[in-house]
Design an enzyme around this catalytic site. Structure first.
Site, PDB file in Angstrom:
ATOM      1  N   CYS A 203       0.893  -1.170   0.000  1.00 38.02           N
ATOM      2  CA  CYS A 203       0.000   0.000   0.000  1.00 38.02           C
ATOM      3  C   CYS A 203       0.920   1.205   0.000  1.00 38.02           C
ATOM      4  CB  CYS A 203      -0.876  -0.013   1.246  1.00 38.02           C
ATOM      5  SG  CYS A 203      -2.007  -1.405   1.300  1.00 38.02           S
ATOM      6  N   ALA A 204       1.457   1.544  -1.154  1.00 35.66           N
ATOM      7  CA  ALA A 204       2.688   2.341  -1.197  1.00 35.66           C
ATOM      8  C   ALA A 204       2.488   3.844  -1.324  1.00 35.66           C
ATOM      9  CB  ALA A 204       3.551   1.869  -2.359  1.00 35.66           C
ATOM     10  N   ALA A 205       1.359   4.264  -1.888  1.00 36.07           N
ATOM     11  CA  ALA A 205       1.221   5.689  -2.219  1.00 36.07           C
ATOM     12  C   ALA A 205       1.027   6.553  -0.966  1.00 36.07           C
ATOM     13  CB  ALA A 205       0.026   5.875  -3.149  1.00 36.07           C
TER      14      ALA A 205
ATOM     15  N   GLY B 153       4.277   7.067  -1.347  1.00 36.06           N
ATOM     16  CA  GLY B 153       5.613   6.537  -1.617  1.00 36.06           C
ATOM     17  C   GLY B 153       6.678   6.876  -0.589  1.00 36.06           C
ATOM     18  N   GLY B 154       6.269   7.467   0.537  1.00 34.39           N
ATOM     19  CA  GLY B 154       7.258   7.878   1.535  1.00 34.39           C
ATOM     20  C   GLY B 154       8.107   6.720   2.037  1.00 34.39           C
ATOM     21  N   LYS B 155       7.454   5.599   2.324  1.00 34.32           N
ATOM     22  CA  LYS B 155       8.209   4.495   2.937  1.00 34.32           C
ATOM     23  C   LYS B 155       8.996   3.733   1.882  1.00 34.32           C
ATOM     24  CE  LYS B 155       4.939   4.575   6.653  1.00 34.32           C
ATOM     25  NZ  LYS B 155       3.826   5.320   6.011  1.00 34.32           N
TER      26      LYS B 155
ATOM     27  N   ASP C 212      -5.270  -4.031  -6.532  1.00 31.81           N
ATOM     28  CA  ASP C 212      -5.744  -4.359  -5.191  1.00 31.81           C
ATOM     29  C   ASP C 212      -4.788  -5.417  -4.644  1.00 31.81           C
ATOM     30  OD1 ASP C 212      -6.934  -5.391  -2.960  1.00 31.81           O
ATOM     31  OD2 ASP C 212      -8.913  -5.685  -3.871  1.00 31.81           O
TER      32      ASP C 212
ATOM     33  N   ASP D 175       1.451  -1.313   4.999  1.00 31.27           N
ATOM     34  CA  ASP D 175       1.116  -0.047   5.681  1.00 31.27           C
ATOM     35  C   ASP D 175      -0.368   0.160   5.391  1.00 31.27           C
ATOM     36  OD1 ASP D 175       1.331   2.381   6.961  1.00 31.27           O
ATOM     37  OD2 ASP D 175       2.209   3.432   5.261  1.00 31.27           O
TER      38      ASP D 175
ATOM     39  N   CYS E 292      -1.382   3.889  10.948  1.00 29.80           N
ATOM     40  CA  CYS E 292      -1.344   5.149  11.705  1.00 29.80           C
ATOM     41  C   CYS E 292      -2.625   5.245  12.535  1.00 29.80           C
ATOM     42  CB  CYS E 292      -1.143   6.359  10.797  1.00 29.80           C
ATOM     43  SG  CYS E 292      -2.432   6.592   9.565  1.00 29.80           S
TER      44      CYS E 292
HETATM   45  C1  LIG Z   1      -1.513   4.595   4.837  1.00 29.46           C
HETATM   46  S1  LIG Z   1      -1.569   4.872   3.127  1.00 29.46           S
HETATM   47  C2  LIG Z   1       0.024   4.361   2.619  1.00 29.46           C
HETATM   48  C3  LIG Z   1       1.120   5.382   2.814  1.00 29.46           C
HETATM   49  C4  LIG Z   1       2.412   4.956   2.165  1.00 29.46           C
HETATM   50  N1  LIG Z   1       2.854   3.671   2.642  1.00 29.46           N
HETATM   51  C5  LIG Z   1       3.526   5.964   2.379  1.00 29.46           C
HETATM   52  O1  LIG Z   1       4.352   5.790   3.260  1.00 29.46           O
HETATM   53  O2  LIG Z   1       3.577   6.961   1.640  1.00 29.46           O
HETATM   54  C6  LIG Z   1      -2.567   3.543   2.580  1.00 29.46           C
HETATM   55  C7  LIG Z   1      -2.615   3.349   1.089  1.00 29.46           C
HETATM   56  O3  LIG Z   1      -3.240   2.102   0.864  1.00 29.46           O
HETATM   57  C8  LIG Z   1      -3.892   2.159  -0.377  1.00 29.46           C
HETATM   58  N2  LIG Z   1      -4.805   0.999  -0.404  1.00 29.46           N
HETATM   59  C9  LIG Z   1      -5.986   0.865   0.220  1.00 29.46           C
HETATM   60  N3  LIG Z   1      -6.496  -0.355  -0.014  1.00 29.46           N
HETATM   61  C10 LIG Z   1      -5.606  -1.011  -0.809  1.00 29.46           C
HETATM   62  C11 LIG Z   1      -5.556  -2.297  -1.414  1.00 29.46           C
HETATM   63  N4  LIG Z   1      -6.559  -3.178  -1.242  1.00 29.46           N
HETATM   64  N5  LIG Z   1      -4.504  -2.611  -2.182  1.00 29.46           N
HETATM   65  C12 LIG Z   1      -3.488  -1.723  -2.375  1.00 29.46           C
HETATM   66  N6  LIG Z   1      -3.494  -0.480  -1.840  1.00 29.46           N
HETATM   67  C13 LIG Z   1      -4.531  -0.137  -1.062  1.00 29.46           C
HETATM   68  C14 LIG Z   1      -4.512   3.530  -0.387  1.00 29.46           C
HETATM   69  O4  LIG Z   1      -4.788   3.962  -1.711  1.00 29.46           O
HETATM   70  C15 LIG Z   1      -3.413   4.365   0.289  1.00 29.46           C
HETATM   71  O5  LIG Z   1      -2.594   4.968  -0.671  1.00 29.46           O
END
Ligand SMILES: C[S@@+](CC[C@H](N)C(=O)[O-])C[C@H]1O[C@@H](n2cnc3c(N)ncnc32)[C@H](O)[C@@H]1O
Length: 432
Positions: free
Chosen positions: A251-253, A255-257, A302, A321, A374
């Site tokens: 769940c990268a966006a 992209g910080g981590k 997903d 995350d 978080c």
């Molecule tokens: C807490 S944020 C992640 C922050 C990210 N790790 C960072 O450090 O920048 C959670 C992310 O999970 C994504 N997300 C939610 N459900 C998901 C799924 N089933 N598969 C992949 N990504 C998912 C969301 O779009 C969101 O960008």
């Protein structure tokens, strides 16, 4: 901040608050579009200060309105409600000179087409000046159901959680170690007149107690540094992939981590997924700015639907995350308290469990999955991981030390404000 006398910031703050308080809009999104209308950075700062103050302390202002108005404001007066909260916030806690605050708020009523109510606005502002605004009890801003959950999960710490969640956070920076050492960057900041402190537990982190606009940070555009809370920076330490490991950030966006992992080790072979293609583009932008153009595959998918994106080659380390209630970052996103519903928690817990189960299949034997959120709710954290361990015989938890926060189930929980950081949960799971 020097006060501005302009009406425009008050008008814009009122519109943002009206959208967030009454129409369910997100504060971040509303500010992003509205602030573009203001060329003067002092005006932008004032709009932000007003909006955050109202969302952190608006219960006090509503108590004043309830006491001073003969009857509650009608639905058609929602914008007036937002304007009054914006007006009160300028007096307390922002503490603008009273004359400027009163005059500009009354003028804003006129600009908003509420000339007929400008006398009322004037009278209420003057009463607030004369009598002061009431003080609210800790947690007054929280919905009852969520306050009860916090009190249940963190009985000894709930007041501290409510207080910390109403404070403005420091600005945390992550220095890109590929471009220079953290101490050297701190010196650059000092030369630019920006005070920063390092944290013994963060190899790349610097804390600015007086935040500055990101664009003023030396080398920001060229990727010398990123903004990332200290608690989020600890994720890379908790995952600690071996050199050259095959890593999934599920769940990268934005992209910080992912970026931090690559800054620490350019030899990692990273796959970054996110379900949201628009947000995934931010991962590309993040990696480009930081000049981390190595061995990274980005995919919109997903993560739980592994048949759709996984080629069957197992990962040595997986970071989950997870999407969560964001109850650990209310100091940054105070509108979570307005928008979050109790029913969301059931849906979130179900998604988190599905992601854990599916992603576990992608972990190599002997590999590691780090579950992070978080959130500060046990249902999303310790209880979620306990249930996963109970149904997953080849998973065991590995201890994380006290630098990650309080022991909570098999994981560690940092509560908001502790060491100046966001609330965050970490659990490290090893596959047999
Ligand atoms: C807490 S944020 C992640 C922050 C990210 N790790 C960072 O450090 O920048 C959670 C992310 O999970 C994504 N997300 C939610 N459900 C998901 C799924 N089933 N598969 C992949 N990504 C998912 C969301 O779009 C969101 O960008």
């Amino acid at each position: 901040m020097k006060p501005t006398v302009g009406t425009q910031p008050r008008v814009i703050a009122t519109r943002v608050l009206d959208a967030v308080l009454h129409n369910g809009r997100s504060l971040k999104a509303e500010l992003a579009t509205s602030l573009k209308q203001l060329p003067d950075p002092r005006d932008r700062a004032l709009v932000e200060a007003i909006c955050f103050a109202v969302l952190r302390e608006g219960a006090r202002f509503d108590a004043a309105l309830a006491a001073w108005l003969p009857r509650p404001l009608a639905k058609r007066d929602r914008e007036l409600h937002a304007l009054m909260l914006a007006g009160f916030a300028q007096l307390d806690p922002i503490g603008l000179p009273p004359h400027a605050a009163v005059a500009a708020t009354v003028e804003a009523a006129r600009v908003l087409g509420r000339q007929h109510q400008s006398g009322l606005v004037n009278a209420l502002m003057r009463r607030a000046l004369r009598e002061g605004l009431p003080v609210a009890e800790a947690g007054a801003q929280w919905p009852q159901w969520l306050r009860a959950r916090i009190e249940h999960d963190w009985p000894g710490q709930s007041d501290a959680i409510f207080a910390a969640s109403a404070q403005a956070p420091p600005l945390w920076l992550r220095v890109n170690r590929r471009q220079g050492a953290c101490d050297d960057y701190r010196e650059q900041l000092q030369q630019a007149g920006i005070e920063a402190t390092s944290d013994p537990d963060l190899a790349d982190g610097l804390r600015l107690d007086t935040p500055v606009p990101v664009a003023t940070l030396p080398g920001f555009a060229d990727g010398a540094v990123s903004v990332q809370d200290g608690a989020a920076q600890r994720v890379a330490d908790a995952l600690a992939p071996a050199p050259g490991a095959r890593v999934l950030d599920a769940c990268a966006a934005p992209g910080g981590k992912s970026a931090h992992l690559l800054e620490r080790d350019p030899t990692l072979r990273l796959t970054a997924l996110d379900i949201d293609p628009t947000r995934l583009r931010q991962v590309r932008e993040t990696l480009d700015r930081l000049q981390l153009d190595g061995n990274t595959e980005l995919r919109a998918a997903d993560a739980a639907d592994i048949d759709n994106w996984w080629d069957g080659s197992a990962f040595d380390a997986v970071l989950l995350d997870a999407p969560c209630s964001a109850t650990g970052i209310i100091r940054r996103q105070p509108d979570v308290l307005l928008h979050r519903r109790e029913s969301d928690l059931t849906a979130l817990a179900r998604t988190q469990a599905a992601l854990l189960d599916a992603l576990w299949r992608t972990v190599a034997p002997g590999g590691v999955l780090l579950y992070a959120t978080c959130s500060i709710l046990k249902a999303e954290n310790a209880t979620q991981v306990d249930a996963f361990l109970a149904r997953t015989p080849d998973a065991t938890a590995e201890p994380l030390d006290a630098r990650f926060g309080h022991a909570s189930g098999v994981g560690r929980q940092r509560l908001p404000g502790e060491d100046g950081m966001d609330g965050f949960f970490y659990a490290r799971l090893r596959k047999a």
